[in-house]
Design a protein around this motif. Structure first.
Motif, PDB file in Angstrom:
ATOM      1  N   ARG A  38      48.407  39.831   5.313  1.00  0.00           N
ATOM      2  CA  ARG A  38      47.140  40.801   5.497  1.00  0.00           C
ATOM      3  C   ARG A  38      47.777  42.343   5.248  1.00  0.00           C
ATOM      4  O   ARG A  38      48.946  42.636   5.231  1.00  0.00           O
ATOM      5  N   GLN A  39      46.926  43.307   4.926  1.00  0.00           N
ATOM      6  CA  GLN A  39      47.107  44.377   4.805  1.00  0.00           C
ATOM      7  C   GLN A  39      46.097  45.551   5.382  1.00  0.00           C
ATOM      8  O   GLN A  39      44.917  45.561   5.051  1.00  0.00           O
ATOM      9  N   ALA A  40      46.766  46.337   6.548  1.00  0.00           N
ATOM     10  CA  ALA A  40      45.992  47.225   7.220  1.00  0.00           C
ATOM     11  C   ALA A  40      45.974  48.686   6.404  1.00  0.00           C
ATOM     12  O   ALA A  40      47.091  48.841   5.679  1.00  0.00           O
ATOM     13  N   PRO A  41      45.055  49.329   6.645  1.00  0.00           N
ATOM     14  CA  PRO A  41      45.087  50.814   5.804  1.00  0.00           C
ATOM     15  C   PRO A  41      46.148  51.766   6.274  1.00  0.00           C
ATOM     16  O   PRO A  41      46.697  51.768   7.369  1.00  0.00           O
ATOM     17  N   GLY A  42      46.915  52.075   5.343  1.00  0.00           N
ATOM     18  CA  GLY A  42      48.304  52.864   5.541  1.00  0.00           C
ATOM     19  C   GLY A  42      49.309  51.898   5.557  1.00  0.00           C
ATOM     20  O   GLY A  42      50.446  52.626   6.141  1.00  0.00           O
ATOM     21  N   LYS A  43      49.168  50.775   5.745  1.00  0.00           N
ATOM     22  CA  LYS A  43      50.362  49.874   6.155  1.00  0.00           C
ATOM     23  C   LYS A  43      50.928  48.996   5.013  1.00  0.00           C
ATOM     24  O   LYS A  43      50.051  48.529   4.111  1.00  0.00           O
ATOM     25  N   GLU A  44      52.265  48.405   5.125  1.00  0.00           N
ATOM     26  CA  GLU A  44      52.312  47.526   3.995  1.00  0.00           C
ATOM     27  C   GLU A  44      51.818  46.274   4.448  1.00  0.00           C
ATOM     28  O   GLU A  44      51.405  45.769   5.511  1.00  0.00           O
ATOM     29  N   ARG A  45      51.739  45.195   3.165  1.00  0.00           N
ATOM     30  CA  ARG A  45      51.294  43.875   3.545  1.00  0.00           C
ATOM     31  C   ARG A  45      52.130  43.165   4.256  1.00  0.00           C
ATOM     32  O   ARG A  45      53.382  43.234   4.285  1.00  0.00           O
ATOM     33  N   GLU A  46      51.686  42.449   5.284  1.00  0.00           N
ATOM     34  CA  GLU A  46      52.586  41.621   6.237  1.00  0.00           C
ATOM     35  C   GLU A  46      52.075  40.046   6.271  1.00  0.00           C
ATOM     36  O   GLU A  46      50.902  39.599   5.998  1.00  0.00           O
ATOM     37  N   PRO A  87      41.372  44.680  17.991  1.00  0.00           N
ATOM     38  CA  PRO A  87      41.179  45.415  16.883  1.00  0.00           C
ATOM     39  C   PRO A  87      42.435  46.026  15.867  1.00  0.00           C
ATOM     40  O   PRO A  87      42.116  45.993  14.671  1.00  0.00           O
ATOM     41  N   GLU A  88      43.605  45.387  16.235  1.00  0.00           N
ATOM     42  CA  GLU A  88      44.588  45.729  15.464  1.00  0.00           C
ATOM     43  C   GLU A  88      44.942  44.405  14.563  1.00  0.00           C
ATOM     44  O   GLU A  88      45.532  44.559  13.561  1.00  0.00           O
ATOM     45  N   ASP A  89      44.052  43.496  14.400  1.00  0.00           N
ATOM     46  CA  ASP A  89      43.919  42.356  13.454  1.00  0.00           C
ATOM     47  C   ASP A  89      42.867  42.925  12.241  1.00  0.00           C
ATOM     48  O   ASP A  89      43.126  42.075  11.181  1.00  0.00           O
ATOM     49  N   THR A  90      42.390  44.119  12.052  1.00  0.00           N
ATOM     50  CA  THR A  90      41.587  44.744  11.333  1.00  0.00           C
ATOM     51  C   THR A  90      42.585  44.978  10.012  1.00  0.00           C
ATOM     52  O   THR A  90      43.623  45.367   9.907  1.00  0.00           O
ATOM     53  N   ALA A  91      42.074  44.244   8.839  1.00  0.00           N
ATOM     54  CA  ALA A  91      42.891  44.309   7.735  1.00  0.00           C
ATOM     55  C   ALA A  91      42.197  43.552   6.508  1.00  0.00           C
ATOM     56  O   ALA A  91      41.288  42.860   6.804  1.00  0.00           O
ATOM     57  N   VAL A  92      42.528  43.907   5.265  1.00  0.00           N
ATOM     58  CA  VAL A  92      42.158  42.705   4.137  1.00  0.00           C
ATOM     59  C   VAL A  92      43.365  41.735   4.312  1.00  0.00           C
ATOM     60  O   VAL A  92      44.382  41.816   4.140  1.00  0.00           O
ATOM     61  N   TYR A  93      42.458  40.667   4.326  1.00  0.00           N
ATOM     62  CA  TYR A  93      43.412  39.242   4.546  1.00  0.00           C
ATOM     63  C   TYR A  93      43.266  38.587   2.987  1.00  0.00           C
ATOM     64  O   TYR A  93      42.453  38.515   2.164  1.00  0.00           O
ATOM     65  N   TYR A  94      44.570  38.145   2.706  1.00  0.00           N
ATOM     66  CA  TYR A  94      45.150  37.776   1.264  1.00  0.00           C
ATOM     67  C   TYR A  94      45.507  36.213   1.526  1.00  0.00           C
ATOM     68  O   TYR A  94      46.502  35.921   2.202  1.00  0.00           O
ATOM     69  N   GLN A 113      37.859  41.328   3.763  1.00  0.00           N
ATOM     70  CA  GLN A 113      37.914  42.224   4.536  1.00  0.00           C
ATOM     71  C   GLN A 113      37.775  41.555   6.199  1.00  0.00           C
ATOM     72  O   GLN A 113      36.508  40.764   6.204  1.00  0.00           O
ATOM     73  N   VAL A 114      38.521  41.724   7.196  1.00  0.00           N
ATOM     74  CA  VAL A 114      38.222  41.280   8.610  1.00  0.00           C
ATOM     75  C   VAL A 114      38.212  42.832   9.242  1.00  0.00           C
ATOM     76  O   VAL A 114      39.383  43.630   9.139  1.00  0.00           O
ATOM     77  N   THR A 115      37.251  43.067  10.009  1.00  0.00           N
ATOM     78  CA  THR A 115      37.353  44.335  10.812  1.00  0.00           C
ATOM     79  C   THR A 115      36.548  43.810  12.386  1.00  0.00           C
ATOM     80  O   THR A 115      35.723  43.156  12.469  1.00  0.00           O
ATOM     81  N   VAL A 116      37.562  44.309  13.153  1.00  0.00           N
ATOM     82  CA  VAL A 116      37.367  43.952  14.498  1.00  0.00           C
ATOM     83  C   VAL A 116      37.166  45.216  15.341  1.00  0.00           C
ATOM     84  O   VAL A 116      37.957  46.075  15.462  1.00  0.00           O
ATOM     85  N   SER A 117      35.997  45.228  15.849  1.00  0.00           N
ATOM     86  CA  SER A 117      35.499  46.367  16.535  1.00  0.00           C
ATOM     87  C   SER A 117      35.955  46.214  18.139  1.00  0.00           C
ATOM     88  O   SER A 117      35.928  45.239  18.577  1.00  0.00           O
ATOM     89  N   SER A 118      36.301  47.480  18.858  1.00  0.00           N
ATOM     90  CA  SER A 118      36.544  47.338  20.152  1.00  0.00           C
ATOM     91  C   SER A 118      35.461  47.658  21.083  1.00  0.00           C
ATOM     92  O   SER A 118      34.406  47.930  20.730  1.00  0.00           O
TER      93      SER A 118
END
Length: 118
Positions: A38-46, A87-94, A113-118
């Motif tokens: 997954r890759q969140a905005p502004g972060k590296e893919r993990e 919410p921290e799981d929000t990211a594009v999942y590959y 895209q996975v978006t988790v709202s708080s």
């Protein structure tokens, strides 16, 4: 050559669940190690999770106990069941595939895209 197509992403409230799917082309799907990243905005893919061709799974510490990776070799599909989403799981999942375990992930999907709202 392997083509990977992810699906199942979306918007969910914190504490909710989603199941991602990754459909693969090709006849030798069962030979591949399959992974989710997954890759969140502004972060590296993990790395998120991997399921190996014969046996064995592994998870990032951040998702252990909440996410489950599985595969259906008859359907050429790998899944990522995500529970207790944060919410921290929000990211594009590959989705990714490789025959070269520990060397390189050779094939990648386009992401979902996975978006988790708080």
């Amino acid at each position: 050559q392997v083509q990977l197509v992810e699906s199942g992403g979306g918007l969910v409230q914190a504490g909710g669940s989603l199941r991602l799917s990754c459909a693969a082309s090709g006849r030798t799907f069962s030979r591949y190690d399959m992974g989710w990243f997954r890759q969140a905005p502004g972060k590296e893919r993990e790395f998120v999770a991997v399921i190996r061709s014969i046996i064995g799974t592994d998870y990032a510490d951040s998702v252990k106990g909440r996410f489950t990776i599985s595969r259906d070799d008859a359907r050429n599909t790998v899944y990522l069941q995500m529970n207790s989403l944060k919410p921290e799981d929000t990211a594009v999942y590959y989705c990714a595939a490789t025959l070269r375990r520990g060397v390189k992930w050779d094939y990648w999907g386009q992401g979902t895209q996975v978006t988790v709202s708080s």
